[in-house]
Design a protein around this motif. Structure first.
Motif, PDB file in Angstrom:
ATOM      1  N   ASP A  12      23.964  12.231 -20.453  1.00 21.91           N
ATOM      2  CA  ASP A  12      23.883  13.639 -20.868  1.00 21.91           C
ATOM      3  C   ASP A  12      24.174  14.578 -19.708  1.00 21.91           C
ATOM      4  O   ASP A  12      24.893  15.564 -19.859  1.00 21.91           O
ATOM      5  CB  ASP A  12      22.501  13.953 -21.445  1.00 21.91           C
ATOM      6  N   GLU A  13      23.623  14.272 -18.557  1.00 19.32           N
ATOM      7  CA  GLU A  13      23.846  15.121 -17.387  1.00 19.32           C
ATOM      8  C   GLU A  13      25.309  15.088 -16.949  1.00 19.32           C
ATOM      9  O   GLU A  13      25.887  16.118 -16.603  1.00 19.32           O
ATOM     10  CB  GLU A  13      22.938  14.700 -16.229  1.00 19.32           C
ATOM     11  N   ALA A  14      25.922  13.925 -16.998  1.00 23.77           N
ATOM     12  CA  ALA A  14      27.337  13.815 -16.632  1.00 23.77           C
ATOM     13  C   ALA A  14      28.205  14.606 -17.597  1.00 23.77           C
ATOM     14  O   ALA A  14      29.118  15.344 -17.183  1.00 23.77           O
ATOM     15  CB  ALA A  14      27.757  12.345 -16.619  1.00 23.77           C
ATOM     16  N   VAL A  15      27.907  14.525 -18.887  1.00 22.03           N
ATOM     17  CA  VAL A  15      28.668  15.264 -19.893  1.00 22.03           C
ATOM     18  C   VAL A  15      28.467  16.773 -19.717  1.00 22.03           C
ATOM     19  O   VAL A  15      29.413  17.550 -19.808  1.00 22.03           O
ATOM     20  CB  VAL A  15      28.265  14.812 -21.321  1.00 22.03           C
ATOM     21  N   LYS A  16      27.241  17.188 -19.420  1.00 21.06           N
ATOM     22  CA  LYS A  16      26.957  18.617 -19.207  1.00 21.06           C
ATOM     23  C   LYS A  16      27.764  19.178 -18.045  1.00 21.06           C
ATOM     24  O   LYS A  16      28.213  20.321 -18.085  1.00 21.06           O
ATOM     25  CB  LYS A  16      25.467  18.841 -18.941  1.00 21.06           C
ATOM     26  N   GLN A  17      27.924  18.376 -17.004  1.00 20.58           N
ATOM     27  CA  GLN A  17      28.677  18.843 -15.847  1.00 20.58           C
ATOM     28  C   GLN A  17      30.118  19.152 -16.216  1.00 20.58           C
ATOM     29  O   GLN A  17      30.711  20.090 -15.699  1.00 20.58           O
ATOM     30  CB  GLN A  17      28.621  17.815 -14.718  1.00 20.58           C
ATOM     31  N   VAL A  18      30.665  18.396 -17.147  1.00 23.86           N
ATOM     32  CA  VAL A  18      32.051  18.620 -17.562  1.00 23.86           C
ATOM     33  C   VAL A  18      32.126  19.722 -18.606  1.00 23.86           C
ATOM     34  O   VAL A  18      32.908  20.676 -18.478  1.00 23.86           O
ATOM     35  CB  VAL A  18      32.677  17.315 -18.115  1.00 23.86           C
ATOM     36  N   VAL A  19      31.295  19.619 -19.640  1.00 28.59           N
ATOM     37  CA  VAL A  19      31.398  20.513 -20.790  1.00 28.59           C
ATOM     38  C   VAL A  19      30.854  21.909 -20.479  1.00 28.59           C
ATOM     39  O   VAL A  19      31.500  22.916 -20.773  1.00 28.59           O
ATOM     40  CB  VAL A  19      30.667  19.900 -22.002  1.00 28.59           C
ATOM     41  N   GLU A  20      29.659  21.975 -19.917  1.00 31.47           N
ATOM     42  CA  GLU A  20      29.003  23.270 -19.721  1.00 31.47           C
ATOM     43  C   GLU A  20      29.313  23.919 -18.371  1.00 31.47           C
ATOM     44  O   GLU A  20      29.462  25.125 -18.290  1.00 31.47           O
ATOM     45  CB  GLU A  20      27.489  23.115 -19.879  1.00 31.47           C
ATOM     46  N   GLY A  22      31.921  23.138 -16.312  1.00 28.76           N
ATOM     47  CA  GLY A  22      33.339  23.298 -16.061  1.00 28.76           C
ATOM     48  C   GLY A  22      33.941  22.427 -14.987  1.00 28.76           C
ATOM     49  O   GLY A  22      35.073  22.662 -14.560  1.00 28.76           O
ATOM     50  N   TYR A  23      33.227  21.406 -14.527  1.00 37.12           N
ATOM     51  CA  TYR A  23      33.803  20.492 -13.550  1.00 37.12           C
ATOM     52  C   TYR A  23      34.834  19.588 -14.233  1.00 37.12           C
ATOM     53  O   TYR A  23      34.747  19.328 -15.421  1.00 37.12           O
ATOM     54  CB  TYR A  23      32.726  19.624 -12.892  1.00 37.12           C
ATOM     55  N   SER A  24      35.786  19.095 -13.469  1.00 37.50           N
ATOM     56  CA  SER A  24      36.786  18.196 -14.041  1.00 37.50           C
ATOM     57  C   SER A  24      36.186  16.801 -14.206  1.00 37.50           C
ATOM     58  O   SER A  24      35.236  16.424 -13.516  1.00 37.50           O
ATOM     59  CB  SER A  24      38.015  18.122 -13.142  1.00 37.50           C
ATOM     60  N   VAL A  25      36.758  16.054 -15.123  1.00 37.98           N
ATOM     61  CA  VAL A  25      36.295  14.689 -15.370  1.00 37.98           C
ATOM     62  C   VAL A  25      36.475  13.840 -14.116  1.00 37.98           C
ATOM     63  O   VAL A  25      35.593  13.059 -13.743  1.00 37.98           O
ATOM     64  CB  VAL A  25      37.037  14.074 -16.576  1.00 37.98           C
TER      65      VAL A  25
END
Length: 94
Positions: A12-20, A22-25
């Motif tokens: 969840d935290e990894a997904v939040k970093q990308v989705v919310e 704005g970091y790149s995958v």
């Protein structure tokens, strides 16, 4: 292939970093030491399904059609009443 398992909180935290945030995958996967492929899979699992969105749009369209049909029926009834009244007054001038 790695058999390493990640906790739901980690995912969840990894997904939040990308989705919310704005970091790149690529950036997040490199920083956390996970594969970009895994991160993409986690992101896709969280995204709402396209079929759900399509079903919602279809439901909204159907309700709009029903509302418009009711309005049309009412307008036709009003028109018919006015036609009858016009014929009545045309035959019986007072």
């Amino acid at each position: 292939m790695s058999s390493q398992r990640y906790t739901p909180e980690f995912k969840d935290e990894a997904v939040k970093q990308v989705v919310e945030r704005g970091y790149s995958v690529a950036e997040v996967s490199e920083r956390l030491g996970i594969s970009a492929h895994s991160l993409y899979k986690w992101i896709n699992a969280v995204k709402p399904d396209k079929s759900e969105a399509q079903a919602k749009e279809l439901l909204e369209a159907k309700s709009e059609v029903l509302k418009l049909r009711a309005q049309l029926r009412r307008a036709e009834e009003e028109r018919d009443i006015l036609k009858k009244a016009a014929r009545y007054f045309a035959r019986n001038p007072e």
